[in-house]
Design a protein around this motif. Sequence first.
Motif, PDB file in Angstrom:
ATOM      1  N   ILE A  15      -4.945 -13.541  -0.393  1.00  0.00           N
ATOM      2  CA  ILE A  15      -4.044 -12.388  -0.378  1.00  0.00           C
ATOM      3  C   ILE A  15      -4.830 -11.094  -0.578  1.00  0.00           C
ATOM      4  O   ILE A  15      -4.534 -10.068   0.048  1.00  0.00           O
ATOM      5  CB  ILE A  15      -2.933 -12.550  -1.445  1.00  0.00           C
ATOM      6  N   LEU A  16      -5.843 -11.125  -1.425  1.00  0.00           N
ATOM      7  CA  LEU A  16      -6.707  -9.959  -1.622  1.00  0.00           C
ATOM      8  C   LEU A  16      -7.404  -9.581  -0.322  1.00  0.00           C
ATOM      9  O   LEU A  16      -7.442  -8.403   0.062  1.00  0.00           O
ATOM     10  CB  LEU A  16      -7.738 -10.241  -2.711  1.00  0.00           C
ATOM     11  N   LEU A  17      -7.944 -10.571   0.388  1.00  0.00           N
ATOM     12  CA  LEU A  17      -8.622 -10.307   1.658  1.00  0.00           C
ATOM     13  C   LEU A  17      -7.661  -9.767   2.707  1.00  0.00           C
ATOM     14  O   LEU A  17      -8.006  -8.850   3.461  1.00  0.00           O
ATOM     15  CB  LEU A  17      -9.319 -11.564   2.164  1.00  0.00           C
ATOM     16  N   LEU A  18      -6.452 -10.298   2.768  1.00  0.00           N
ATOM     17  CA  LEU A  18      -5.465  -9.760   3.699  1.00  0.00           C
ATOM     18  C   LEU A  18      -5.125  -8.315   3.359  1.00  0.00           C
ATOM     19  O   LEU A  18      -4.950  -7.486   4.250  1.00  0.00           O
ATOM     20  CB  LEU A  18      -4.189 -10.607   3.687  1.00  0.00           C
ATOM     21  N   GLY A  19      -5.041  -8.015   2.075  1.00  0.00           N
ATOM     22  CA  GLY A  19      -4.784  -6.636   1.667  1.00  0.00           C
ATOM     23  C   GLY A  19      -5.891  -5.694   2.095  1.00  0.00           C
ATOM     24  O   GLY A  19      -5.635  -4.577   2.557  1.00  0.00           O
ATOM     25  N   ILE A  20      -7.119  -6.129   1.977  1.00  0.00           N
ATOM     26  CA  ILE A  20      -8.256  -5.301   2.389  1.00  0.00           C
ATOM     27  C   ILE A  20      -8.292  -5.156   3.905  1.00  0.00           C
ATOM     28  O   ILE A  20      -8.561  -4.068   4.427  1.00  0.00           O
ATOM     29  CB  ILE A  20      -9.569  -5.897   1.844  1.00  0.00           C
ATOM     30  N   ILE A  21      -8.011  -6.229   4.624  1.00  0.00           N
ATOM     31  CA  ILE A  21      -8.041  -6.190   6.086  1.00  0.00           C
ATOM     32  C   ILE A  21      -6.981  -5.238   6.630  1.00  0.00           C
ATOM     33  O   ILE A  21      -7.239  -4.467   7.553  1.00  0.00           O
ATOM     34  CB  ILE A  21      -7.850  -7.608   6.662  1.00  0.00           C
ATOM     35  N   PHE A  22      -5.797  -5.263   6.063  1.00  0.00           N
ATOM     36  CA  PHE A  22      -4.690  -4.464   6.581  1.00  0.00           C
ATOM     37  C   PHE A  22      -4.572  -3.092   5.923  1.00  0.00           C
ATOM     38  O   PHE A  22      -3.645  -2.347   6.221  1.00  0.00           O
ATOM     39  CB  PHE A  22      -3.369  -5.227   6.445  1.00  0.00           C
ATOM     40  N   LEU A  23      -5.508  -2.736   5.073  1.00  0.00           N
ATOM     41  CA  LEU A  23      -5.464  -1.433   4.419  1.00  0.00           C
ATOM     42  C   LEU A  23      -5.546  -0.268   5.402  1.00  0.00           C
ATOM     43  O   LEU A  23      -4.812   0.711   5.235  1.00  0.00           O
ATOM     44  CB  LEU A  23      -6.558  -1.336   3.359  1.00  0.00           C
ATOM     45  N   PRO A  24      -6.389  -0.309   6.448  1.00  0.00           N
ATOM     46  CA  PRO A  24      -6.399   0.830   7.379  1.00  0.00           C
ATOM     47  C   PRO A  24      -5.040   1.072   8.041  1.00  0.00           C
ATOM     48  O   PRO A  24      -4.634   2.221   8.229  1.00  0.00           O
ATOM     49  CB  PRO A  24      -7.446   0.439   8.428  1.00  0.00           C
ATOM     50  N   LEU A  25      -4.341   0.010   8.391  1.00  0.00           N
ATOM     51  CA  LEU A  25      -3.032   0.155   9.014  1.00  0.00           C
ATOM     52  C   LEU A  25      -2.023   0.773   8.048  1.00  0.00           C
ATOM     53  O   LEU A  25      -1.285   1.687   8.414  1.00  0.00           O
ATOM     54  CB  LEU A  25      -2.525  -1.213   9.491  1.00  0.00           C
ATOM     55  N   THR A  26      -2.006   0.285   6.826  1.00  0.00           N
ATOM     56  CA  THR A  26      -1.036   0.805   5.874  1.00  0.00           C
ATOM     57  C   THR A  26      -1.395   2.202   5.375  1.00  0.00           C
ATOM     58  O   THR A  26      -0.500   2.972   5.034  1.00  0.00           O
ATOM     59  CB  THR A  26      -0.861  -0.149   4.681  1.00  0.00           C
ATOM     60  N   GLN A  27      -2.671   2.533   5.341  1.00  0.00           N
ATOM     61  CA  GLN A  27      -3.046   3.892   4.956  1.00  0.00           C
ATOM     62  C   GLN A  27      -2.535   4.903   5.963  1.00  0.00           C
ATOM     63  O   GLN A  27      -2.213   6.029   5.618  1.00  0.00           O
ATOM     64  CB  GLN A  27      -4.561   4.025   4.823  1.00  0.00           C
ATOM     65  N   LYS A  28      -2.455   4.467   7.198  1.00  0.00           N
ATOM     66  CA  LYS A  28      -1.959   5.357   8.246  1.00  0.00           C
ATOM     67  C   LYS A  28      -0.488   5.708   8.019  1.00  0.00           C
ATOM     68  O   LYS A  28      -0.075   6.842   8.248  1.00  0.00           O
ATOM     69  CB  LYS A  28      -2.138   4.678   9.603  1.00  0.00           C
ATOM     70  N   TYR A  29       0.298   4.750   7.561  1.00  0.00           N
ATOM     71  CA  TYR A  29       1.728   4.965   7.395  1.00  0.00           C
ATOM     72  C   TYR A  29       2.146   5.270   5.960  1.00  0.00           C
ATOM     73  O   TYR A  29       3.181   5.896   5.745  1.00  0.00           O
ATOM     74  CB  TYR A  29       2.500   3.738   7.898  1.00  0.00           C
ATOM     75  N   PHE A  30       1.381   4.810   4.983  1.00  0.00           N
ATOM     76  CA  PHE A  30       1.739   5.005   3.582  1.00  0.00           C
ATOM     77  C   PHE A  30       0.652   5.767   2.829  1.00  0.00           C
ATOM     78  O   PHE A  30       0.426   5.536   1.649  1.00  0.00           O
ATOM     79  CB  PHE A  30       1.973   3.653   2.897  1.00  0.00           C
ATOM     80  N   GLY A  31      -0.033   6.659   3.501  1.00  0.00           N
ATOM     81  CA  GLY A  31      -1.144   7.392   2.910  1.00  0.00           C
ATOM     82  C   GLY A  31      -0.770   8.308   1.764  1.00  0.00           C
ATOM     83  O   GLY A  31      -1.600   8.636   0.925  1.00  0.00           O
ATOM     84  N   ARG A  32       0.481   8.722   1.707  1.00  0.00           N
ATOM     85  CA  ARG A  32       0.919   9.625   0.627  1.00  0.00           C
ATOM     86  C   ARG A  32       1.178   8.900  -0.691  1.00  0.00           C
ATOM     87  O   ARG A  32       1.321   9.539  -1.720  1.00  0.00           O
ATOM     88  CB  ARG A  32       2.198  10.340   1.026  1.00  0.00           C
ATOM     89  N   PHE A  33       1.272   7.590  -0.634  1.00  0.00           N
ATOM     90  CA  PHE A  33       1.536   6.833  -1.849  1.00  0.00           C
ATOM     91  C   PHE A  33       0.324   6.871  -2.774  1.00  0.00           C
ATOM     92  O   PHE A  33      -0.792   7.105  -2.347  1.00  0.00           O
ATOM     93  CB  PHE A  33       1.874   5.381  -1.512  1.00  0.00           C
ATOM     94  N   PHE A  34       0.568   6.599  -4.046  1.00  0.00           N
ATOM     95  CA  PHE A  34      -0.492   6.632  -5.046  1.00  0.00           C
ATOM     96  C   PHE A  34      -1.622   5.665  -4.728  1.00  0.00           C
ATOM     97  O   PHE A  34      -2.796   5.987  -4.863  1.00  0.00           O
ATOM     98  CB  PHE A  34       0.096   6.323  -6.431  1.00  0.00           C
ATOM     99  N   ASP A  35      -1.267   4.464  -4.270  1.00  0.00           N
ATOM    100  CA  ASP A  35      -2.277   3.441  -3.974  1.00  0.00           C
ATOM    101  C   ASP A  35      -2.657   3.409  -2.492  1.00  0.00           C
ATOM    102  O   ASP A  35      -3.326   2.490  -2.046  1.00  0.00           O
ATOM    103  CB  ASP A  35      -1.798   2.067  -4.414  1.00  0.00           C
ATOM    104  N   LYS A  36      -2.240   4.411  -1.739  1.00  0.00           N
ATOM    105  CA  LYS A  36      -2.517   4.513  -0.295  1.00  0.00           C
ATOM    106  C   LYS A  36      -1.947   3.330   0.489  1.00  0.00           C
ATOM    107  O   LYS A  36      -2.433   2.983   1.541  1.00  0.00           O
ATOM    108  CB  LYS A  36      -4.023   4.624  -0.016  1.00  0.00           C
TER     109      LYS A  36
END
Length: 82
Positions: A15-36
């Motif tokens: 789950i940690l690796l999936l979170g790291i892999i998909f972080l660029p995608l979610t940063q694009k849409y949820f970049g304003r959040f505290f945890d990006k």
Amino acid sequence: MLNDLLFVLKWWLYILLLGIIFLPLTQKYFGRFFDKGYLFSKVIGTVLVGYTVWVLSALRLAPFRGGTVWITVGIWVVVNLG
């Protein structure tokens, strides 16, 4: 007891690796959040990989096995890096 702990640690690592892999995608849409969007990256990663494997197996394009999951994760790595 030790086997259970190793099982939980293995899933936590996945789950940690999936979170790291998909972080660029979610940063694009949820970049304003505290945890990006890191928390969402774990959920989105799990859902997208699971759904992709399910669709491939439902259409009989790939077997529903661990190898298909790893290939799907690899494809999503390339998509998220691009």
